[in-house]
Scaffold this motif. Sequence first.
Motif, PDB file in Angstrom:
ATOM      1  N   GLY A  35       0.810  -1.205   0.000  1.00  0.00           N
ATOM      2  CA  GLY A  35       0.000   0.000   0.000  1.00  0.00           C
ATOM      3  C   GLY A  35       0.843   1.254   0.000  1.00  0.00           C
ATOM      4  O   GLY A  35       2.077   1.211  -0.004  1.00  0.00           O
ATOM      5  N   TRP A  36       0.129   2.367   0.005  1.00  0.00           N
ATOM      6  CA  TRP A  36       0.744   3.687   0.002  1.00  0.00           C
ATOM      7  C   TRP A  36       0.208   4.501   1.173  1.00  0.00           C
ATOM      8  O   TRP A  36      -0.986   4.520   1.427  1.00  0.00           O
ATOM      9  CB  TRP A  36       0.444   4.418  -1.304  1.00  0.00           C
ATOM     10  CG  TRP A  36       1.083   3.798  -2.493  1.00  0.00           C
ATOM     11  CD1 TRP A  36       0.546   2.862  -3.332  1.00  0.00           C
ATOM     12  CD2 TRP A  36       2.404   4.059  -2.981  1.00  0.00           C
ATOM     13  NE1 TRP A  36       1.446   2.527  -4.306  1.00  0.00           N
ATOM     14  CE2 TRP A  36       2.597   3.243  -4.118  1.00  0.00           C
ATOM     15  CE3 TRP A  36       3.438   4.895  -2.577  1.00  0.00           C
ATOM     16  CZ2 TRP A  36       3.780   3.245  -4.849  1.00  0.00           C
ATOM     17  CZ3 TRP A  36       4.620   4.909  -3.297  1.00  0.00           C
ATOM     18  CH2 TRP A  36       4.781   4.097  -4.422  1.00  0.00           C
ATOM     19  N   VAL A  48      -3.281   6.095   2.157  1.00  0.00           N
ATOM     20  CA  VAL A  48      -3.765   6.610   0.876  1.00  0.00           C
ATOM     21  C   VAL A  48      -4.516   5.510   0.131  1.00  0.00           C
ATOM     22  O   VAL A  48      -5.664   5.687  -0.267  1.00  0.00           O
ATOM     23  CB  VAL A  48      -2.606   7.135   0.012  1.00  0.00           C
ATOM     24  CG1 VAL A  48      -3.130   7.621  -1.332  1.00  0.00           C
ATOM     25  CG2 VAL A  48      -1.860   8.237   0.744  1.00  0.00           C
ATOM     26  N   ALA A  49      -3.856   4.369  -0.058  1.00  0.00           N
ATOM     27  CA  ALA A  49      -4.472   3.236  -0.751  1.00  0.00           C
ATOM     28  C   ALA A  49      -3.766   1.960  -0.327  1.00  0.00           C
ATOM     29  O   ALA A  49      -2.557   1.963  -0.108  1.00  0.00           O
ATOM     30  CB  ALA A  49      -4.393   3.407  -2.261  1.00  0.00           C
ATOM     31  N   GLY A  50      -4.526   0.891  -0.221  1.00  0.00           N
ATOM     32  CA  GLY A  50      -3.941  -0.384   0.182  1.00  0.00           C
ATOM     33  C   GLY A  50      -4.579  -1.539  -0.556  1.00  0.00           C
ATOM     34  O   GLY A  50      -5.734  -1.450  -0.992  1.00  0.00           O
ATOM     35  N   HIS A  51      -3.827  -2.628  -0.692  1.00  0.00           N
ATOM     36  CA  HIS A  51      -4.316  -3.802  -1.413  1.00  0.00           C
ATOM     37  C   HIS A  51      -3.853  -5.064  -0.716  1.00  0.00           C
ATOM     38  O   HIS A  51      -2.686  -5.205  -0.361  1.00  0.00           O
ATOM     39  CB  HIS A  51      -3.789  -3.774  -2.853  1.00  0.00           C
ATOM     40  CG  HIS A  51      -4.179  -4.965  -3.657  1.00  0.00           C
ATOM     41  ND1 HIS A  51      -3.417  -6.107  -3.740  1.00  0.00           N
ATOM     42  CD2 HIS A  51      -5.279  -5.193  -4.427  1.00  0.00           C
ATOM     43  CE1 HIS A  51      -4.012  -6.986  -4.509  1.00  0.00           C
ATOM     44  NE2 HIS A  51      -5.151  -6.459  -4.939  1.00  0.00           N
ATOM     45  N   TYR A  52      -4.800  -5.989  -0.554  1.00  0.00           N
ATOM     46  CA  TYR A  52      -4.482  -7.294   0.001  1.00  0.00           C
ATOM     47  C   TYR A  52      -4.518  -8.323  -1.116  1.00  0.00           C
ATOM     48  O   TYR A  52      -5.532  -8.474  -1.810  1.00  0.00           O
ATOM     49  CB  TYR A  52      -5.484  -7.679   1.095  1.00  0.00           C
ATOM     50  CG  TYR A  52      -5.314  -6.882   2.363  1.00  0.00           C
ATOM     51  CD1 TYR A  52      -6.011  -5.703   2.569  1.00  0.00           C
ATOM     52  CD2 TYR A  52      -4.438  -7.314   3.361  1.00  0.00           C
ATOM     53  CE1 TYR A  52      -5.850  -4.969   3.732  1.00  0.00           C
ATOM     54  CE2 TYR A  52      -4.267  -6.599   4.531  1.00  0.00           C
ATOM     55  CZ  TYR A  52      -4.975  -5.426   4.710  1.00  0.00           C
ATOM     56  OH  TYR A  52      -4.808  -4.704   5.870  1.00  0.00           O
ATOM     57  N   ARG A  53      -3.420  -9.020  -1.301  1.00  0.00           N
ATOM     58  CA  ARG A  53      -3.270  -9.924  -2.438  1.00  0.00           C
ATOM     59  C   ARG A  53      -4.252 -11.079  -2.388  1.00  0.00           C
ATOM     60  O   ARG A  53      -4.875 -11.418  -3.397  1.00  0.00           O
ATOM     61  CB  ARG A  53      -1.840 -10.464  -2.479  1.00  0.00           C
ATOM     62  CG  ARG A  53      -1.580 -11.506  -3.557  1.00  0.00           C
ATOM     63  CD  ARG A  53      -0.127 -11.953  -3.547  1.00  0.00           C
ATOM     64  NE  ARG A  53       0.297 -12.434  -2.252  1.00  0.00           N
ATOM     65  CZ  ARG A  53       0.084 -13.668  -1.813  1.00  0.00           C
ATOM     66  NH1 ARG A  53      -0.569 -14.526  -2.566  1.00  0.00           N
ATOM     67  NH2 ARG A  53       0.529 -14.029  -0.624  1.00  0.00           N
ATOM     68  N   VAL A  54      -4.416 -11.723  -1.254  1.00  0.00           N
ATOM     69  CA  VAL A  54      -5.215 -12.951  -1.167  1.00  0.00           C
ATOM     70  C   VAL A  54      -6.698 -12.658  -1.404  1.00  0.00           C
ATOM     71  O   VAL A  54      -7.349 -13.325  -2.216  1.00  0.00           O
ATOM     72  CB  VAL A  54      -5.007 -13.630   0.188  1.00  0.00           C
ATOM     73  CG1 VAL A  54      -5.922 -14.854   0.305  1.00  0.00           C
ATOM     74  CG2 VAL A  54      -3.549 -14.053   0.354  1.00  0.00           C
ATOM     75  N   SER A  55      -7.227 -11.659  -0.722  1.00  0.00           N
ATOM     76  CA  SER A  55      -8.655 -11.344  -0.855  1.00  0.00           C
ATOM     77  C   SER A  55      -8.948 -10.452  -2.045  1.00  0.00           C
ATOM     78  O   SER A  55     -10.084 -10.399  -2.528  1.00  0.00           O
ATOM     79  CB  SER A  55      -9.161 -10.664   0.419  1.00  0.00           C
ATOM     80  OG  SER A  55      -8.540  -9.398   0.574  1.00  0.00           O
ATOM     81  N   GLY A  56      -7.940  -9.746  -2.510  1.00  0.00           N
ATOM     82  CA  GLY A  56      -8.161  -8.777  -3.575  1.00  0.00           C
ATOM     83  C   GLY A  56      -8.770  -7.478  -3.080  1.00  0.00           C
ATOM     84  O   GLY A  56      -9.082  -6.597  -3.878  1.00  0.00           O
TER      85      GLY A  56
END
Length: 124
Positions: A35-36, A48-56
Amino acid sequence: QVQLVESGGGSVQAGGSLRLSCAASEFTYSPKFMGWFRQAPGKEREGVAGHYRVSGATYYADSVKGRFTISRDSAQNTVYLQMNNLKPEDTAMYYCAADPDCNTCWAGRTARYWGQGTQVTVSS
């Protein structure tokens, strides 16, 4: 040794765009979270923004929704932040963050690994 290397910061006028990149090296497998975050002088660090790979699952700060987009190339362990319609209040040091197995990085504004930061300055 894990490293996060950011690039793409700079100075733009309001309404302009920038694309930040963050390359993560030495991870055994693609981090669960990338994330950022950003921090302006005299202010606390904010997500600012975040992403989890497994759940999307993808998260954005309310202030950037509709303007910023996070994307990820898991094969390359790279995360991007496309920033459009930039505003002076977006001016801050932007940090990339990554964690191999954290489930609460976004909510807790924390991660195991951090980049050195890249400055974004938006003038009116």
